[in-house]
Design a protein around this motif. Structure first.
Motif, short mmCIF file in Angstrom:
data_model
loop_
_atom_site.label_atom_id
_atom_site.label_comp_id
_atom_site.label_asym_id
_atom_site.label_seq_id
_atom_site.Cartn_x
_atom_site.Cartn_y
_atom_site.Cartn_z
N UNK A 1 22.68 45.42 41.39
CA UNK A 1 23.86 45.84 41.88
C UNK A 1 25.13 45.07 41.27
N UNK A 2 26.30 45.74 41.00
CA UNK A 2 27.41 44.98 40.68
C UNK A 2 28.43 45.13 41.59
N UNK A 3 29.13 44.21 41.99
CA UNK A 3 30.00 43.98 43.17
C UNK A 3 31.31 43.12 42.74
N UNK A 4 32.46 43.14 43.23
CA UNK A 4 33.49 42.46 42.71
C UNK A 4 33.40 41.06 43.54
N UNK A 5 33.91 40.03 42.82
CA UNK A 5 33.73 38.67 43.18
C UNK A 5 35.25 38.31 43.60
N UNK A 6 35.27 38.06 44.75
CA UNK A 6 36.61 37.59 45.46
C UNK A 6 36.93 35.98 45.73
N UNK A 7 38.03 35.61 45.21
CA UNK A 7 38.39 34.40 45.56
C UNK A 7 39.85 34.18 46.24
N UNK A 8 40.31 33.18 46.62
CA UNK A 8 41.47 33.08 47.24
C UNK A 8 42.62 32.72 46.36
N UNK A 9 43.86 33.64 46.31
CA UNK A 9 44.88 33.30 45.79
C UNK A 9 46.20 32.77 46.61
N UNK A 10 46.69 31.68 46.71
CA UNK A 10 47.45 31.41 47.35
C UNK A 10 48.93 31.99 46.95
N UNK A 11 49.88 32.24 47.96
CA UNK A 11 50.94 32.96 47.43
C UNK A 11 52.00 31.89 46.94
N UNK A 12 52.55 32.00 45.75
CA UNK A 12 53.13 31.10 44.95
C UNK A 12 54.53 30.71 45.73
N UNK A 13 54.86 29.61 45.68
CA UNK A 13 56.46 28.99 46.40
C UNK A 13 56.20 29.18 47.87
#
Length: 392
Positions: A194-206
């Motif tokens: 199975x293929x699933x989306x891999x999620x990481x955290x992206x901080x809000x800039x500034x």
């Protein structure tokens, strides 16, 4: 039939049907429900799993939008609550004791499995979610880098909550996406992959507030028999999307030969199919890709609208670009993951049912030996009427 008999029959019929007219007997008032927008499942230790729910916080009209995007202090749009148990049913039962309202799953948009939990396996949790009547089979499934709970705890500044962010990303179809029902189908396919989306955290800039951020899709999680075996980066993921016929929204940029600048086309429509062949004991498969595109930017000196030879040359270079990406995905599948992420097993099963029945149990050994070929056909339907650069 006498008048008295007809009257008696009508009264009896009314008495029988009367209980069915009470439409509110099983009503569920909104102010009695805790509406779940997202669910995170993490592995706490060898014996316990941790379940976290993102709960929508009702607001009256007097509050307006003053706390839009917040999720703390009881005045935001959502908050996160957590409980642990020996399995997901036990953990959710423990979670219910922490709420004054009954937990309701009908509005749950996303389910996120933590990295450690996915390595342990997700089939037991999926079994529960598919058996329960409230979770929606069309909800999207994700795998997170690290703990899934941390994704839900972030506060989005653009969408109402972080679950909504992931849902919109899945709907945009710029990466691998999967619903709960589709995941179950993949795990039951011949390849068991199975293929699933891999999620990481992206901080809000500034933003100095570290709680501000979102989960974003940063690759493809590869599961074999329900367990995480690897993660493909974005470059490899593009090749996977082409090979499994999931490339729906793409912009392809190339640097044409013998010319400075770049040329970008937007995908209009795409069709990919697998052609399996078994001859004299040799397994092979050809991945055929046919796509239609429109030119959206040309910073070269090539005017493809007025030259059939230039148009043909650009289309050949687009085809080479697509074939190169697919070959990259194939090489990683065979050498790194050693898993049939394209479900080539299913293609052989459909074309050679008796052959598949004979070699089904040997597929993990056969797959790395299969010969692959890729044939791409790219057409530019809308080359545009003019060029911003001077012709060479």
């Amino acid at each position: 039939m006498s008048r008295r008999t007809r009257l008696t029959s009508a009264v009896l019929a009314a008495l029988v049907l009367a209980p069915l007219l009470g439409g509110c007997w099983d009503r569920k008032e909104v102010n009695d429900l805790a509406l779940v927008t997202g669910l995170a499942i993490d592995q706490r230790d060898d014996d316990l799993i941790e379940v976290s729910v993102q709960i929508f916080i009702p607001q009256d009209s007097s509050q307006g939008d003053q706390s839009s995007g917040e999720a703390t202090g009881g005045i935001g749009t959502t908050f996160v609550q957590t409980a642990s148990g020996s399995n997901i049913a036990d953990a959710l039962a423990q979670l219910q004791t922490k709420f004054s309202r009954r937990i309701f799953w009908g509005h749950t948009a996303v389910y996120i499995f933590g990295e450690d939990k996915t390595k342990q396996g997700v089939k037991n949790e999926l079994d529960y979610l598919m058996r329960d009547t409230e979770p929606r089979e069309r909800s999207f499934i994700f795998v997170s880098k690290g703990r899934a709970r941390e994704i839900l705890e972030k506060h989005s500044v653009l969408e109402r909550n972080t679950s909504e962010v992931l849902r919109e990303m899945a709907l945009n179809k710029t990466s691998i996406s999967s619903t709960m029902a589709h995941l179950m189908e993949m795990l039951e396919d011949e390849s068991k992959t199975a293929l699933l989306p891999w999620v990481d955290i992206l901080q809000t800039p500034h933003q100095n507030d570290q709680t501000k951020g979102i989960g974003y899709i940063d690759g493809t999680a590869i599961l074999y028999k329900g367990r995480l075996i690897g993660v493909a980066n974005n470059r490899v993921s593009r090749g996977i999307l082409w090979a499994v016929d999931k490339m729906d929204n793409a912009i392809i940029t190339i640097r044409p030969e013998h010319s400075e600048g770049t040329l970008s086309v937007q995908l209009l429509r795409n069709r990919t199919f697998l052609e399996p062949v078994y001859t004299n004991g040799e397994w092979s498969v050809t991945i055929h890709v046919s796509c239609k595109n429109q030119l959206i930017q040309n910073t070269t000196g090539i005017n493809i609208a007025q030259s059939a030879a230039s148009l043909s040359s650009i289309e050949k270079q687009l085809e080479h670009n697509i074939e190169e990406r697919i070959h990259l995905a194939v090489d990683e599948a065979r050498n790194k993951y050693k898993a049939d992420i394209f479900n080539i097993a299913g293609a052989f099963h459909r074309k050679y049912p008796q052959l598949w029945k004979k070699h089904e149990k040997e597929w993990d050994t056969i797959f790395p030996t299969i010969k692959f070929a890729v044939q791409a056909k790219a057409s530019i339907l809308r080359p545009g009427m003019f060029n911003t650069q001077q012709s060479n």
